[in-house]
Write a protein that holds these residues in place. Structure first.
Motif, PDB file in Angstrom:
ATOM      1  N   LEU A 194       0.825  -1.212   0.000  1.00 51.29           N
ATOM      2  CA  LEU A 194       0.000   0.000   0.000  1.00 51.29           C
ATOM      3  C   LEU A 194       0.856   1.257   0.000  1.00 51.29           C
ATOM      4  O   LEU A 194       0.460   2.286  -0.560  1.00 51.29           O
ATOM      5  N   GLU A 195       2.040   1.178   0.594  1.00 53.66           N
ATOM      6  CA  GLU A 195       2.882   2.365   0.748  1.00 53.66           C
ATOM      7  C   GLU A 195       3.842   2.573  -0.426  1.00 53.66           C
ATOM      8  O   GLU A 195       4.541   3.592  -0.481  1.00 53.66           O
ATOM      9  N   THR A 196       3.899   1.648  -1.364  1.00 50.49           N
ATOM     10  CA  THR A 196       4.850   1.782  -2.471  1.00 50.49           C
ATOM     11  C   THR A 196       4.598   3.071  -3.243  1.00 50.49           C
ATOM     12  O   THR A 196       3.457   3.405  -3.571  1.00 50.49           O
ATOM     13  N   SER A 197       5.666   3.785  -3.548  1.00 51.58           N
ATOM     14  CA  SER A 197       5.533   5.097  -4.194  1.00 51.58           C
ATOM     15  C   SER A 197       5.260   4.969  -5.682  1.00 51.58           C
ATOM     16  O   SER A 197       5.521   3.924  -6.307  1.00 51.58           O
ATOM     17  N   PHE A 198       4.753   6.053  -6.249  1.00 55.55           N
ATOM     18  CA  PHE A 198       4.445   6.114  -7.678  1.00 55.55           C
ATOM     19  C   PHE A 198       5.651   5.692  -8.515  1.00 55.55           C
ATOM     20  O   PHE A 198       5.553   4.826  -9.391  1.00 55.55           O
ATOM     21  N   LYS A 199       6.793   6.292  -8.259  1.00 57.81           N
ATOM     22  CA  LYS A 199       7.974   6.004  -9.073  1.00 57.81           C
ATOM     23  C   LYS A 199       8.455   4.564  -8.900  1.00 57.81           C
ATOM     24  O   LYS A 199       8.918   3.931  -9.862  1.00 57.81           O
ATOM     25  N   ASP A 200       8.349   4.030  -7.693  1.00 51.35           N
ATOM     26  CA  ASP A 200       8.757   2.636  -7.481  1.00 51.35           C
ATOM     27  C   ASP A 200       7.825   1.683  -8.226  1.00 51.35           C
ATOM     28  O   ASP A 200       8.268   0.630  -8.708  1.00 51.35           O
ATOM     29  N   ILE A 201       6.558   2.037  -8.321  1.00 49.43           N
ATOM     30  CA  ILE A 201       5.619   1.206  -9.091  1.00 49.43           C
ATOM     31  C   ILE A 201       6.025   1.215 -10.565  1.00 49.43           C
ATOM     32  O   ILE A 201       6.074   0.164 -11.212  1.00 49.43           O
ATOM     33  N   VAL A 202       6.328   2.391 -11.087  1.00 50.46           N
ATOM     34  CA  VAL A 202       6.739   2.498 -12.488  1.00 50.46           C
ATOM     35  C   VAL A 202       8.005   1.675 -12.727  1.00 50.46           C
ATOM     36  O   VAL A 202       8.116   0.937 -13.721  1.00 50.46           O
ATOM     37  N   ARG A 203       8.960   1.779 -11.820  1.00 47.52           N
ATOM     38  CA  ARG A 203      10.207   1.026 -11.968  1.00 47.52           C
ATOM     39  C   ARG A 203       9.942  -0.488 -11.958  1.00 47.52           C
ATOM     40  O   ARG A 203      10.550  -1.242 -12.732  1.00 47.52           O
ATOM     41  N   ALA A 226      -1.540  -6.323   1.372  1.00 50.21           N
ATOM     42  CA  ALA A 226      -1.481  -5.832   2.746  1.00 50.21           C
ATOM     43  C   ALA A 226      -1.208  -7.031   3.640  1.00 50.21           C
ATOM     44  O   ALA A 226      -1.487  -8.181   3.262  1.00 50.21           O
ATOM     45  N   ASP A 227      -0.680  -6.782   4.819  1.00 50.13           N
ATOM     46  CA  ASP A 227      -0.372  -7.863   5.767  1.00 50.13           C
ATOM     47  C   ASP A 227       0.534  -8.919   5.148  1.00 50.13           C
ATOM     48  O   ASP A 227       0.409 -10.113   5.440  1.00 50.13           O
ATOM     49  N   GLY A 228       1.388  -8.505   4.250  1.00 51.51           N
ATOM     50  CA  GLY A 228       2.359  -9.425   3.680  1.00 51.51           C
ATOM     51  C   GLY A 228       1.949 -10.084   2.388  1.00 51.51           C
ATOM     52  O   GLY A 228       2.679 -10.046   1.397  1.00 51.51           O
ATOM     53  N   THR A 229       0.757 -10.715   2.378  1.00 52.36           N
ATOM     54  CA  THR A 229       0.364 -11.487   1.192  1.00 52.36           C
ATOM     55  C   THR A 229      -1.077 -11.285   0.758  1.00 52.36           C
ATOM     56  O   THR A 229      -1.450 -11.747  -0.315  1.00 52.36           O
ATOM     57  N   ARG A 230      -1.908 -10.614   1.562  1.00 46.77           N
ATOM     58  CA  ARG A 230      -3.338 -10.504   1.237  1.00 46.77           C
ATOM     59  C   ARG A 230      -3.545  -9.473   0.123  1.00 46.77           C
ATOM     60  O   ARG A 230      -3.188  -8.317   0.268  1.00 46.77           O
ATOM     61  N   VAL A 231      -4.154  -9.907  -0.980  1.00 44.83           N
ATOM     62  CA  VAL A 231      -4.361  -9.026  -2.126  1.00 44.83           C
ATOM     63  C   VAL A 231      -5.542  -8.090  -1.861  1.00 44.83           C
ATOM     64  O   VAL A 231      -6.652  -8.538  -1.597  1.00 44.83           O
ATOM     65  N   VAL A 232      -5.274  -6.781  -1.940  1.00 39.60           N
ATOM     66  CA  VAL A 232      -6.316  -5.792  -1.657  1.00 39.60           C
ATOM     67  C   VAL A 232      -6.643  -4.920  -2.864  1.00 39.60           C
ATOM     68  O   VAL A 232      -7.626  -4.164  -2.854  1.00 39.60           O
ATOM     69  N   GLY A 233      -5.835  -4.998  -3.909  1.00 43.58           N
ATOM     70  CA  GLY A 233      -6.091  -4.183  -5.085  1.00 43.58           C
ATOM     71  C   GLY A 233      -5.101  -4.509  -6.185  1.00 43.58           C
ATOM     72  O   GLY A 233      -4.241  -5.384  -6.035  1.00 43.58           O
ATOM     73  N   VAL A 234      -5.243  -3.793  -7.294  1.00 45.18           N
ATOM     74  CA  VAL A 234      -4.330  -3.929  -8.427  1.00 45.18           C
ATOM     75  C   VAL A 234      -4.032  -2.530  -8.941  1.00 45.18           C
ATOM     76  O   VAL A 234      -4.939  -1.700  -9.066  1.00 45.18           O
ATOM     77  N   VAL A 235      -2.768  -2.266  -9.231  1.00 48.18           N
ATOM     78  CA  VAL A 235      -2.390  -0.984  -9.821  1.00 48.18           C
ATOM     79  C   VAL A 235      -1.845  -1.263 -11.214  1.00 48.18           C
ATOM     80  O   VAL A 235      -1.014  -2.147 -11.406  1.00 48.18           O
ATOM     81  N   SER A 236      -2.346  -0.511 -12.188  1.00 43.83           N
ATOM     82  CA  SER A 236      -2.011  -0.776 -13.584  1.00 43.83           C
ATOM     83  C   SER A 236      -1.405   0.458 -14.244  1.00 43.83           C
ATOM     84  O   SER A 236      -1.417   1.560 -13.683  1.00 43.83           O
ATOM     85  N   GLU A 237      -0.917   0.239 -15.452  1.00 46.66           N
ATOM     86  CA  GLU A 237      -0.401   1.362 -16.225  1.00 46.66           C
ATOM     87  C   GLU A 237      -1.483   2.414 -16.443  1.00 46.66           C
ATOM     88  O   GLU A 237      -1.208   3.619 -16.427  1.00 46.66           O
ATOM     89  N   ALA A 238      -2.712   1.967 -16.647  1.00 45.10           N
ATOM     90  CA  ALA A 238      -3.811   2.911 -16.851  1.00 45.10           C
ATOM     91  C   ALA A 238      -4.020   3.797 -15.631  1.00 45.10           C
ATOM     92  O   ALA A 238      -4.306   4.996 -15.759  1.00 45.10           O
ATOM     93  N   ASP A 239      -3.884   3.217 -14.437  1.00 44.88           N
ATOM     94  CA  ASP A 239      -4.008   4.009 -13.207  1.00 44.88           C
ATOM     95  C   ASP A 239      -2.905   5.069 -13.142  1.00 44.88           C
ATOM     96  O   ASP A 239      -3.147   6.226 -12.767  1.00 44.88           O
ATOM     97  N   LEU A 240      -1.702   4.692 -13.513  1.00 40.95           N
ATOM     98  CA  LEU A 240      -0.571   5.620 -13.452  1.00 40.95           C
ATOM     99  C   LEU A 240      -0.694   6.738 -14.485  1.00 40.95           C
ATOM    100  O   LEU A 240      -0.307   7.884 -14.228  1.00 40.95           O
ATOM    101  N   ALA A 294      -9.651  -5.925  -5.632  1.00 36.13           N
ATOM    102  CA  ALA A 294      -8.993  -6.569  -6.766  1.00 36.13           C
ATOM    103  C   ALA A 294      -9.875  -7.661  -7.348  1.00 36.13           C
ATOM    104  O   ALA A 294     -10.580  -8.358  -6.622  1.00 36.13           O
ATOM    105  N   VAL A 295      -9.846  -7.791  -8.658  1.00 40.23           N
ATOM    106  CA  VAL A 295     -10.471  -8.934  -9.321  1.00 40.23           C
ATOM    107  C   VAL A 295      -9.460 -10.066  -9.280  1.00 40.23           C
ATOM    108  O   VAL A 295      -8.375  -9.960  -9.870  1.00 40.23           O
ATOM    109  N   THR A 296      -9.770 -11.130  -8.578  1.00 41.50           N
ATOM    110  CA  THR A 296      -8.840 -12.240  -8.403  1.00 41.50           C
ATOM    111  C   THR A 296      -9.510 -13.549  -8.808  1.00 41.50           C
ATOM    112  O   THR A 296     -10.708 -13.589  -9.096  1.00 41.50           O
ATOM    113  N   VAL A 297      -8.726 -14.609  -8.792  1.00 36.49           N
ATOM    114  CA  VAL A 297      -9.263 -15.947  -9.045  1.00 36.49           C
ATOM    115  C   VAL A 297      -8.600 -16.897  -8.061  1.00 36.49           C
ATOM    116  O   VAL A 297      -7.426 -16.722  -7.708  1.00 36.49           O
TER     117      VAL A 297
END
Length: 213
Positions: A23-32, A46-60, A94-97
């Motif tokens: 959750l705390e990862t910065s914009f630039k670190d995501i791009v990298r 969050a909490d190490g492994t629990r998936v709470v969302g997805v960040v994509s190129e479109a979001d950036l 997040a959409v997960t399976v």
């Protein structure tokens, strides 16, 4: 993939080596990270492994789209154009399976949500891997011999045990051909449906004679 009469699951085809951001990862670190791993989206955990969302190129890219817009009022909740962390940028939930879901379910979920990749989670929502469209196509790499064995097992043993001597099943390039004498042509749709349920089948065709119509 190994031959099996059981439908392939997501865990059979998924990519287990996966990178995620917090959750705390910065914009630039995501791009990298996107650039380093050559992917278009990343799970957010969050909490190490629990998936709470997805960040994509479109979001950036929202930031670039709104570069010339007026700055939001001080204290306003930032939208994605003003976001600076994964928590602010991500699409949630997040959409997960699930890892034990059939491959067909993953394909339907991708089509429904118009995404190319899905985070794979276990029963507790913990990240196990990622499955892509390319991963789902792995079922079509099964050999014709494996497919034929499975189709014969389902059709000849489960449905038509009395037809061993009169019905033949051959597979070439994933296309199943059912040939020979079929006493009851009303079984054709049933045979086709059961054959198509086998992983790796591309199409089902018939070259039949019948003792009665």
């Amino acid at each position: 993939m190994n031959a099996s009469r059981h439908p392939a699951t997501v865990s059979d085809v998924m990519t287990r080596k996966v990178v995620a951001v917090t959750l705390e990862t910065s914009f630039k670190d995501i791009v990298r990270t996107l650039e380093q791993w050559k992917v278009s989206a990343l799970p957010v955990v969050a909490d190490g492994t629990r998936v709470v969302g997805v960040v994509s190129e479109a979001d950036l890219l929202r930031k670039e789209e709104h570069r010339e817009d007026d700055a939001p009022p001080v204290g306003a909740v930032p939208d994605k154009a003003a976001a600076v962390t994964a928590e602010q940028l991500m699409t949630a939930p997040a959409v997960t399976v699930r890892d034990d879901a059939p491959v067909a379910q993953a394909a339907r979920t991708m089509a429904l949500h118009r995404v190319k990749r899905l985070p794979v989670v276990d029963a507790d929502g913990a990240l196990q891997g990622v499955v892509s469209r390319g991963d789902l196509l792995k079922v079509f790499l099964r050999t014709d011999e494996d497919i034929a064995r499975d189709v014969r097992g389902i059709v000849m043993v489960d449905l038509l045990p009395e037809a061993w001597q009169s019905v033949g099943i051959d597979v070439v390039d994933g296309i199943v051909t059912v040939s020979g004498l079929l006493a009851d042509r009303s079984l054709v749709p049933v045979v086709a449906r059961m054959a198509r349920s086998v992983e790796g089948v591309v199409d089902v065709r018939f070259d039949l004679t019948s003792s009665r119509v």
